[in-house]
Design a protein around this motif. Structure first.
Motif, PDB file in Angstrom:
ATOM      1  N   ILE A 193       0.829  -1.216   0.000  1.00 46.79           N
ATOM      2  CA  ILE A 193       0.000   0.000   0.000  1.00 46.79           C
ATOM      3  C   ILE A 193       0.860   1.262   0.000  1.00 46.79           C
ATOM      4  CG2 ILE A 193      -2.087  -1.018   1.003  1.00 46.79           C
ATOM      5  CD1 ILE A 193      -1.048   0.111   3.748  1.00 46.79           C
ATOM      6  N   PRO A 194       1.660   1.510  -1.031  1.00 46.60           N
ATOM      7  CA  PRO A 194       2.565   2.664  -1.016  1.00 46.60           C
ATOM      8  C   PRO A 194       1.908   4.008  -1.359  1.00 46.60           C
ATOM      9  CG  PRO A 194       2.784   1.467  -3.062  1.00 46.60           C
ATOM     10  CD  PRO A 194       1.793   0.691  -2.218  1.00 46.60           C
ATOM     11  N   GLU A 195       0.679   3.955  -1.890  1.00 42.30           N
ATOM     12  CA  GLU A 195       0.064   5.193  -2.383  1.00 42.30           C
ATOM     13  C   GLU A 195      -0.116   6.197  -1.251  1.00 42.30           C
ATOM     14  OE1 GLU A 195      -0.570   1.786  -4.821  1.00 42.30           O
ATOM     15  OE2 GLU A 195      -1.302   2.130  -2.788  1.00 42.30           O
ATOM     16  N   GLY A 196       0.328   7.424  -1.504  1.00 42.51           N
ATOM     17  CA  GLY A 196       0.184   8.492  -0.517  1.00 42.51           C
ATOM     18  C   GLY A 196       1.367   8.595   0.438  1.00 42.51           C
ATOM     19  N   TYR A 197       2.338   7.700   0.268  1.00 42.81           N
ATOM     20  CA  TYR A 197       3.516   7.677   1.145  1.00 42.81           C
ATOM     21  C   TYR A 197       4.800   7.710   0.323  1.00 42.81           C
ATOM     22  CZ  TYR A 197       0.042   5.672   4.352  1.00 42.81           C
ATOM     23  OH  TYR A 197      -1.074   5.437   5.118  1.00 42.81           O
ATOM     24  N   SER A 198       5.847   8.205   0.938  1.00 43.86           N
ATOM     25  CA  SER A 198       7.188   8.055   0.398  1.00 43.86           C
ATOM     26  C   SER A 198       8.116   7.761   1.572  1.00 43.86           C
ATOM     27  CB  SER A 198       7.641   9.304  -0.358  1.00 43.86           C
ATOM     28  OG  SER A 198       7.693  10.416   0.516  1.00 43.86           O
ATOM     29  N   VAL A 199       9.345   7.350   1.249  1.00 44.01           N
ATOM     30  CA  VAL A 199      10.295   7.000   2.303  1.00 44.01           C
ATOM     31  C   VAL A 199      11.664   7.554   1.956  1.00 44.01           C
ATOM     32  CG1 VAL A 199       9.141   4.911   3.142  1.00 44.01           C
ATOM     33  CG2 VAL A 199      10.763   4.775   1.222  1.00 44.01           C
ATOM     34  N   SER A 200      12.497   7.580   2.979  1.00 47.00           N
ATOM     35  CA  SER A 200      13.873   8.040   2.790  1.00 47.00           C
ATOM     36  C   SER A 200      14.773   7.233   3.700  1.00 47.00           C
ATOM     37  CB  SER A 200      13.981   9.524   3.142  1.00 47.00           C
ATOM     38  OG  SER A 200      15.326   9.943   3.167  1.00 47.00           O
ATOM     39  N   ARG A 201      15.892   6.770   3.132  1.00 46.45           N
ATOM     40  CA  ARG A 201      16.901   6.076   3.952  1.00 46.45           C
ATOM     41  C   ARG A 201      18.276   6.594   3.546  1.00 46.45           C
ATOM     42  NH1 ARG A 201      17.762  -0.327   5.050  1.00 46.45           N
ATOM     43  NH2 ARG A 201      18.921  -0.095   7.007  1.00 46.45           N
ATOM     44  N   GLU A 202      18.680   7.642   4.196  1.00 42.06           N
ATOM     45  CA  GLU A 202      19.968   8.276   3.926  1.00 42.06           C
ATOM     46  C   GLU A 202      21.099   7.643   4.736  1.00 42.06           C
ATOM     47  OE1 GLU A 202      20.568  10.640   1.582  1.00 42.06           O
ATOM     48  OE2 GLU A 202      18.487  10.272   0.987  1.00 42.06           O
ATOM     49  N   LYS A 203      20.744   7.095   5.888  1.00 42.77           N
ATOM     50  CA  LYS A 203      21.717   6.391   6.729  1.00 42.77           C
ATOM     51  C   LYS A 203      21.165   5.014   7.066  1.00 42.77           C
ATOM     52  CE  LYS A 203      23.795  10.444   8.878  1.00 42.77           C
ATOM     53  NZ  LYS A 203      24.160  11.104  10.155  1.00 42.77           N
ATOM     54  N   LYS A 204      22.051   4.076   7.301  1.00 42.48           N
ATOM     55  CA  LYS A 204      21.637   2.693   7.515  1.00 42.48           C
ATOM     56  C   LYS A 204      20.682   2.562   8.697  1.00 42.48           C
ATOM     57  CE  LYS A 204      23.569  -1.958   7.581  1.00 42.48           C
ATOM     58  NZ  LYS A 204      24.809  -2.764   7.616  1.00 42.48           N
TER      59      LYS A 204
END
Lengths: 113, 112
Positions: free
Chosen positions: A60-71
């Motif tokens: 269910i990714p709609e409407g969301y985003s993610v970020s992983r800049e550090k482990k």
């Protein structure tokens, strides 16, 4: 002991606001996950990441985003919060790709009004 | 994607009665895990089953993995009030997917 922490236990936001949910794990795990939990629907996977700067859509990714800049850190972003995103959000991590148990954080109960 | 069906959704038992929850998949699974979530808490890992027909025990809890690796069960003997919570199964399919597919959970209430 593995520790997964989430930035807030409770959060109240208004419709249309941008919302950031932060998750940090302290065990150098490769994988991190974001789920939402709703009554009768169990845990539904939103996004996951198996490496820094890598991300994959869940169910269910709609409407969301993610970020992983550090482990150790995996952020979930609601670009424009809506009332149907009111839910419990759980972050999890696991050590190995394709194997192993998941360790969950305490959860963030988000209410969008 | 992969779906894991879990039944029942709710179960109320008298303290001392037994309890069972079942998980079923239409496809063969690589392994299955079980988690417990106490009221107000987060899911906590209980066990993983990998082999066909595997049976594992943790005190009053018995976990089984079906011969065809398509179903699993968790049985609690002589429930106690400390068993209250929601029990989830979570499976990984044979593609070696990085993520688990969670069942919808069985919420157990134990009446003292």
């Amino acid at each position: 002991d593995v520790k997964v922490t989430q930035s807030s236990r409770y959060l109240v936001k208004r419709t249309g606001e941008k919302v950031f949910l932060e998750c940090v794990q302290d065990m150098d795990h490769e994988n991190m996950f974001w789920y939402r939990q709703d009554p009768g629907l169990g845990l539904r996977l939103i996004y996951f990441s198996y490496d820094v700067k890598m991300k994959e859509k869940g169910d269910i990714p709609e409407g969301y985003s993610v970020s992983r800049e550090k482990k150790e850190r995996f952020s979930l972003i609601l670009e424009s919060a809506s009332t149907n995103q009111t839910s419990m959000y759980l972050c999890a991590s696991s050590p190995f790709r394709g194997a192993g148990q998941e360790y969950f954080g305490p959860g963030t109960r988000l209410t969008v009004t | 994607g992969q779906q894991v069906m879990q039944i029942p959704q709710y179960q109320h038992v008298q303290e001392g009665e037994d309890f069972t929850t079942y998980c079923n998949s239409s496809t063969t699974l690589s392994n299955i895990q079980w988690y417990k979530q106490r009221p107000g808490g987060h899911p906590v890992f209980l066990i993983q089953l990998v082999k066909s027909g595997e049976v594992k025990k943790q005190k009053r809890l018995t976990f089984q993995f079906g011969e065809a690796k398509k179903n699993s069960s968790l049985h609690i003997t002589a429930t106690q009030t400390t068993d209250v919570g929601t029990y989830f199964c979570a499976a990984r399919d044979q593609t070696g997917a990085n993520n688990l597919f969670f069942g919808t959970g069985t919420r157990l209430t134990v009446i003292p």
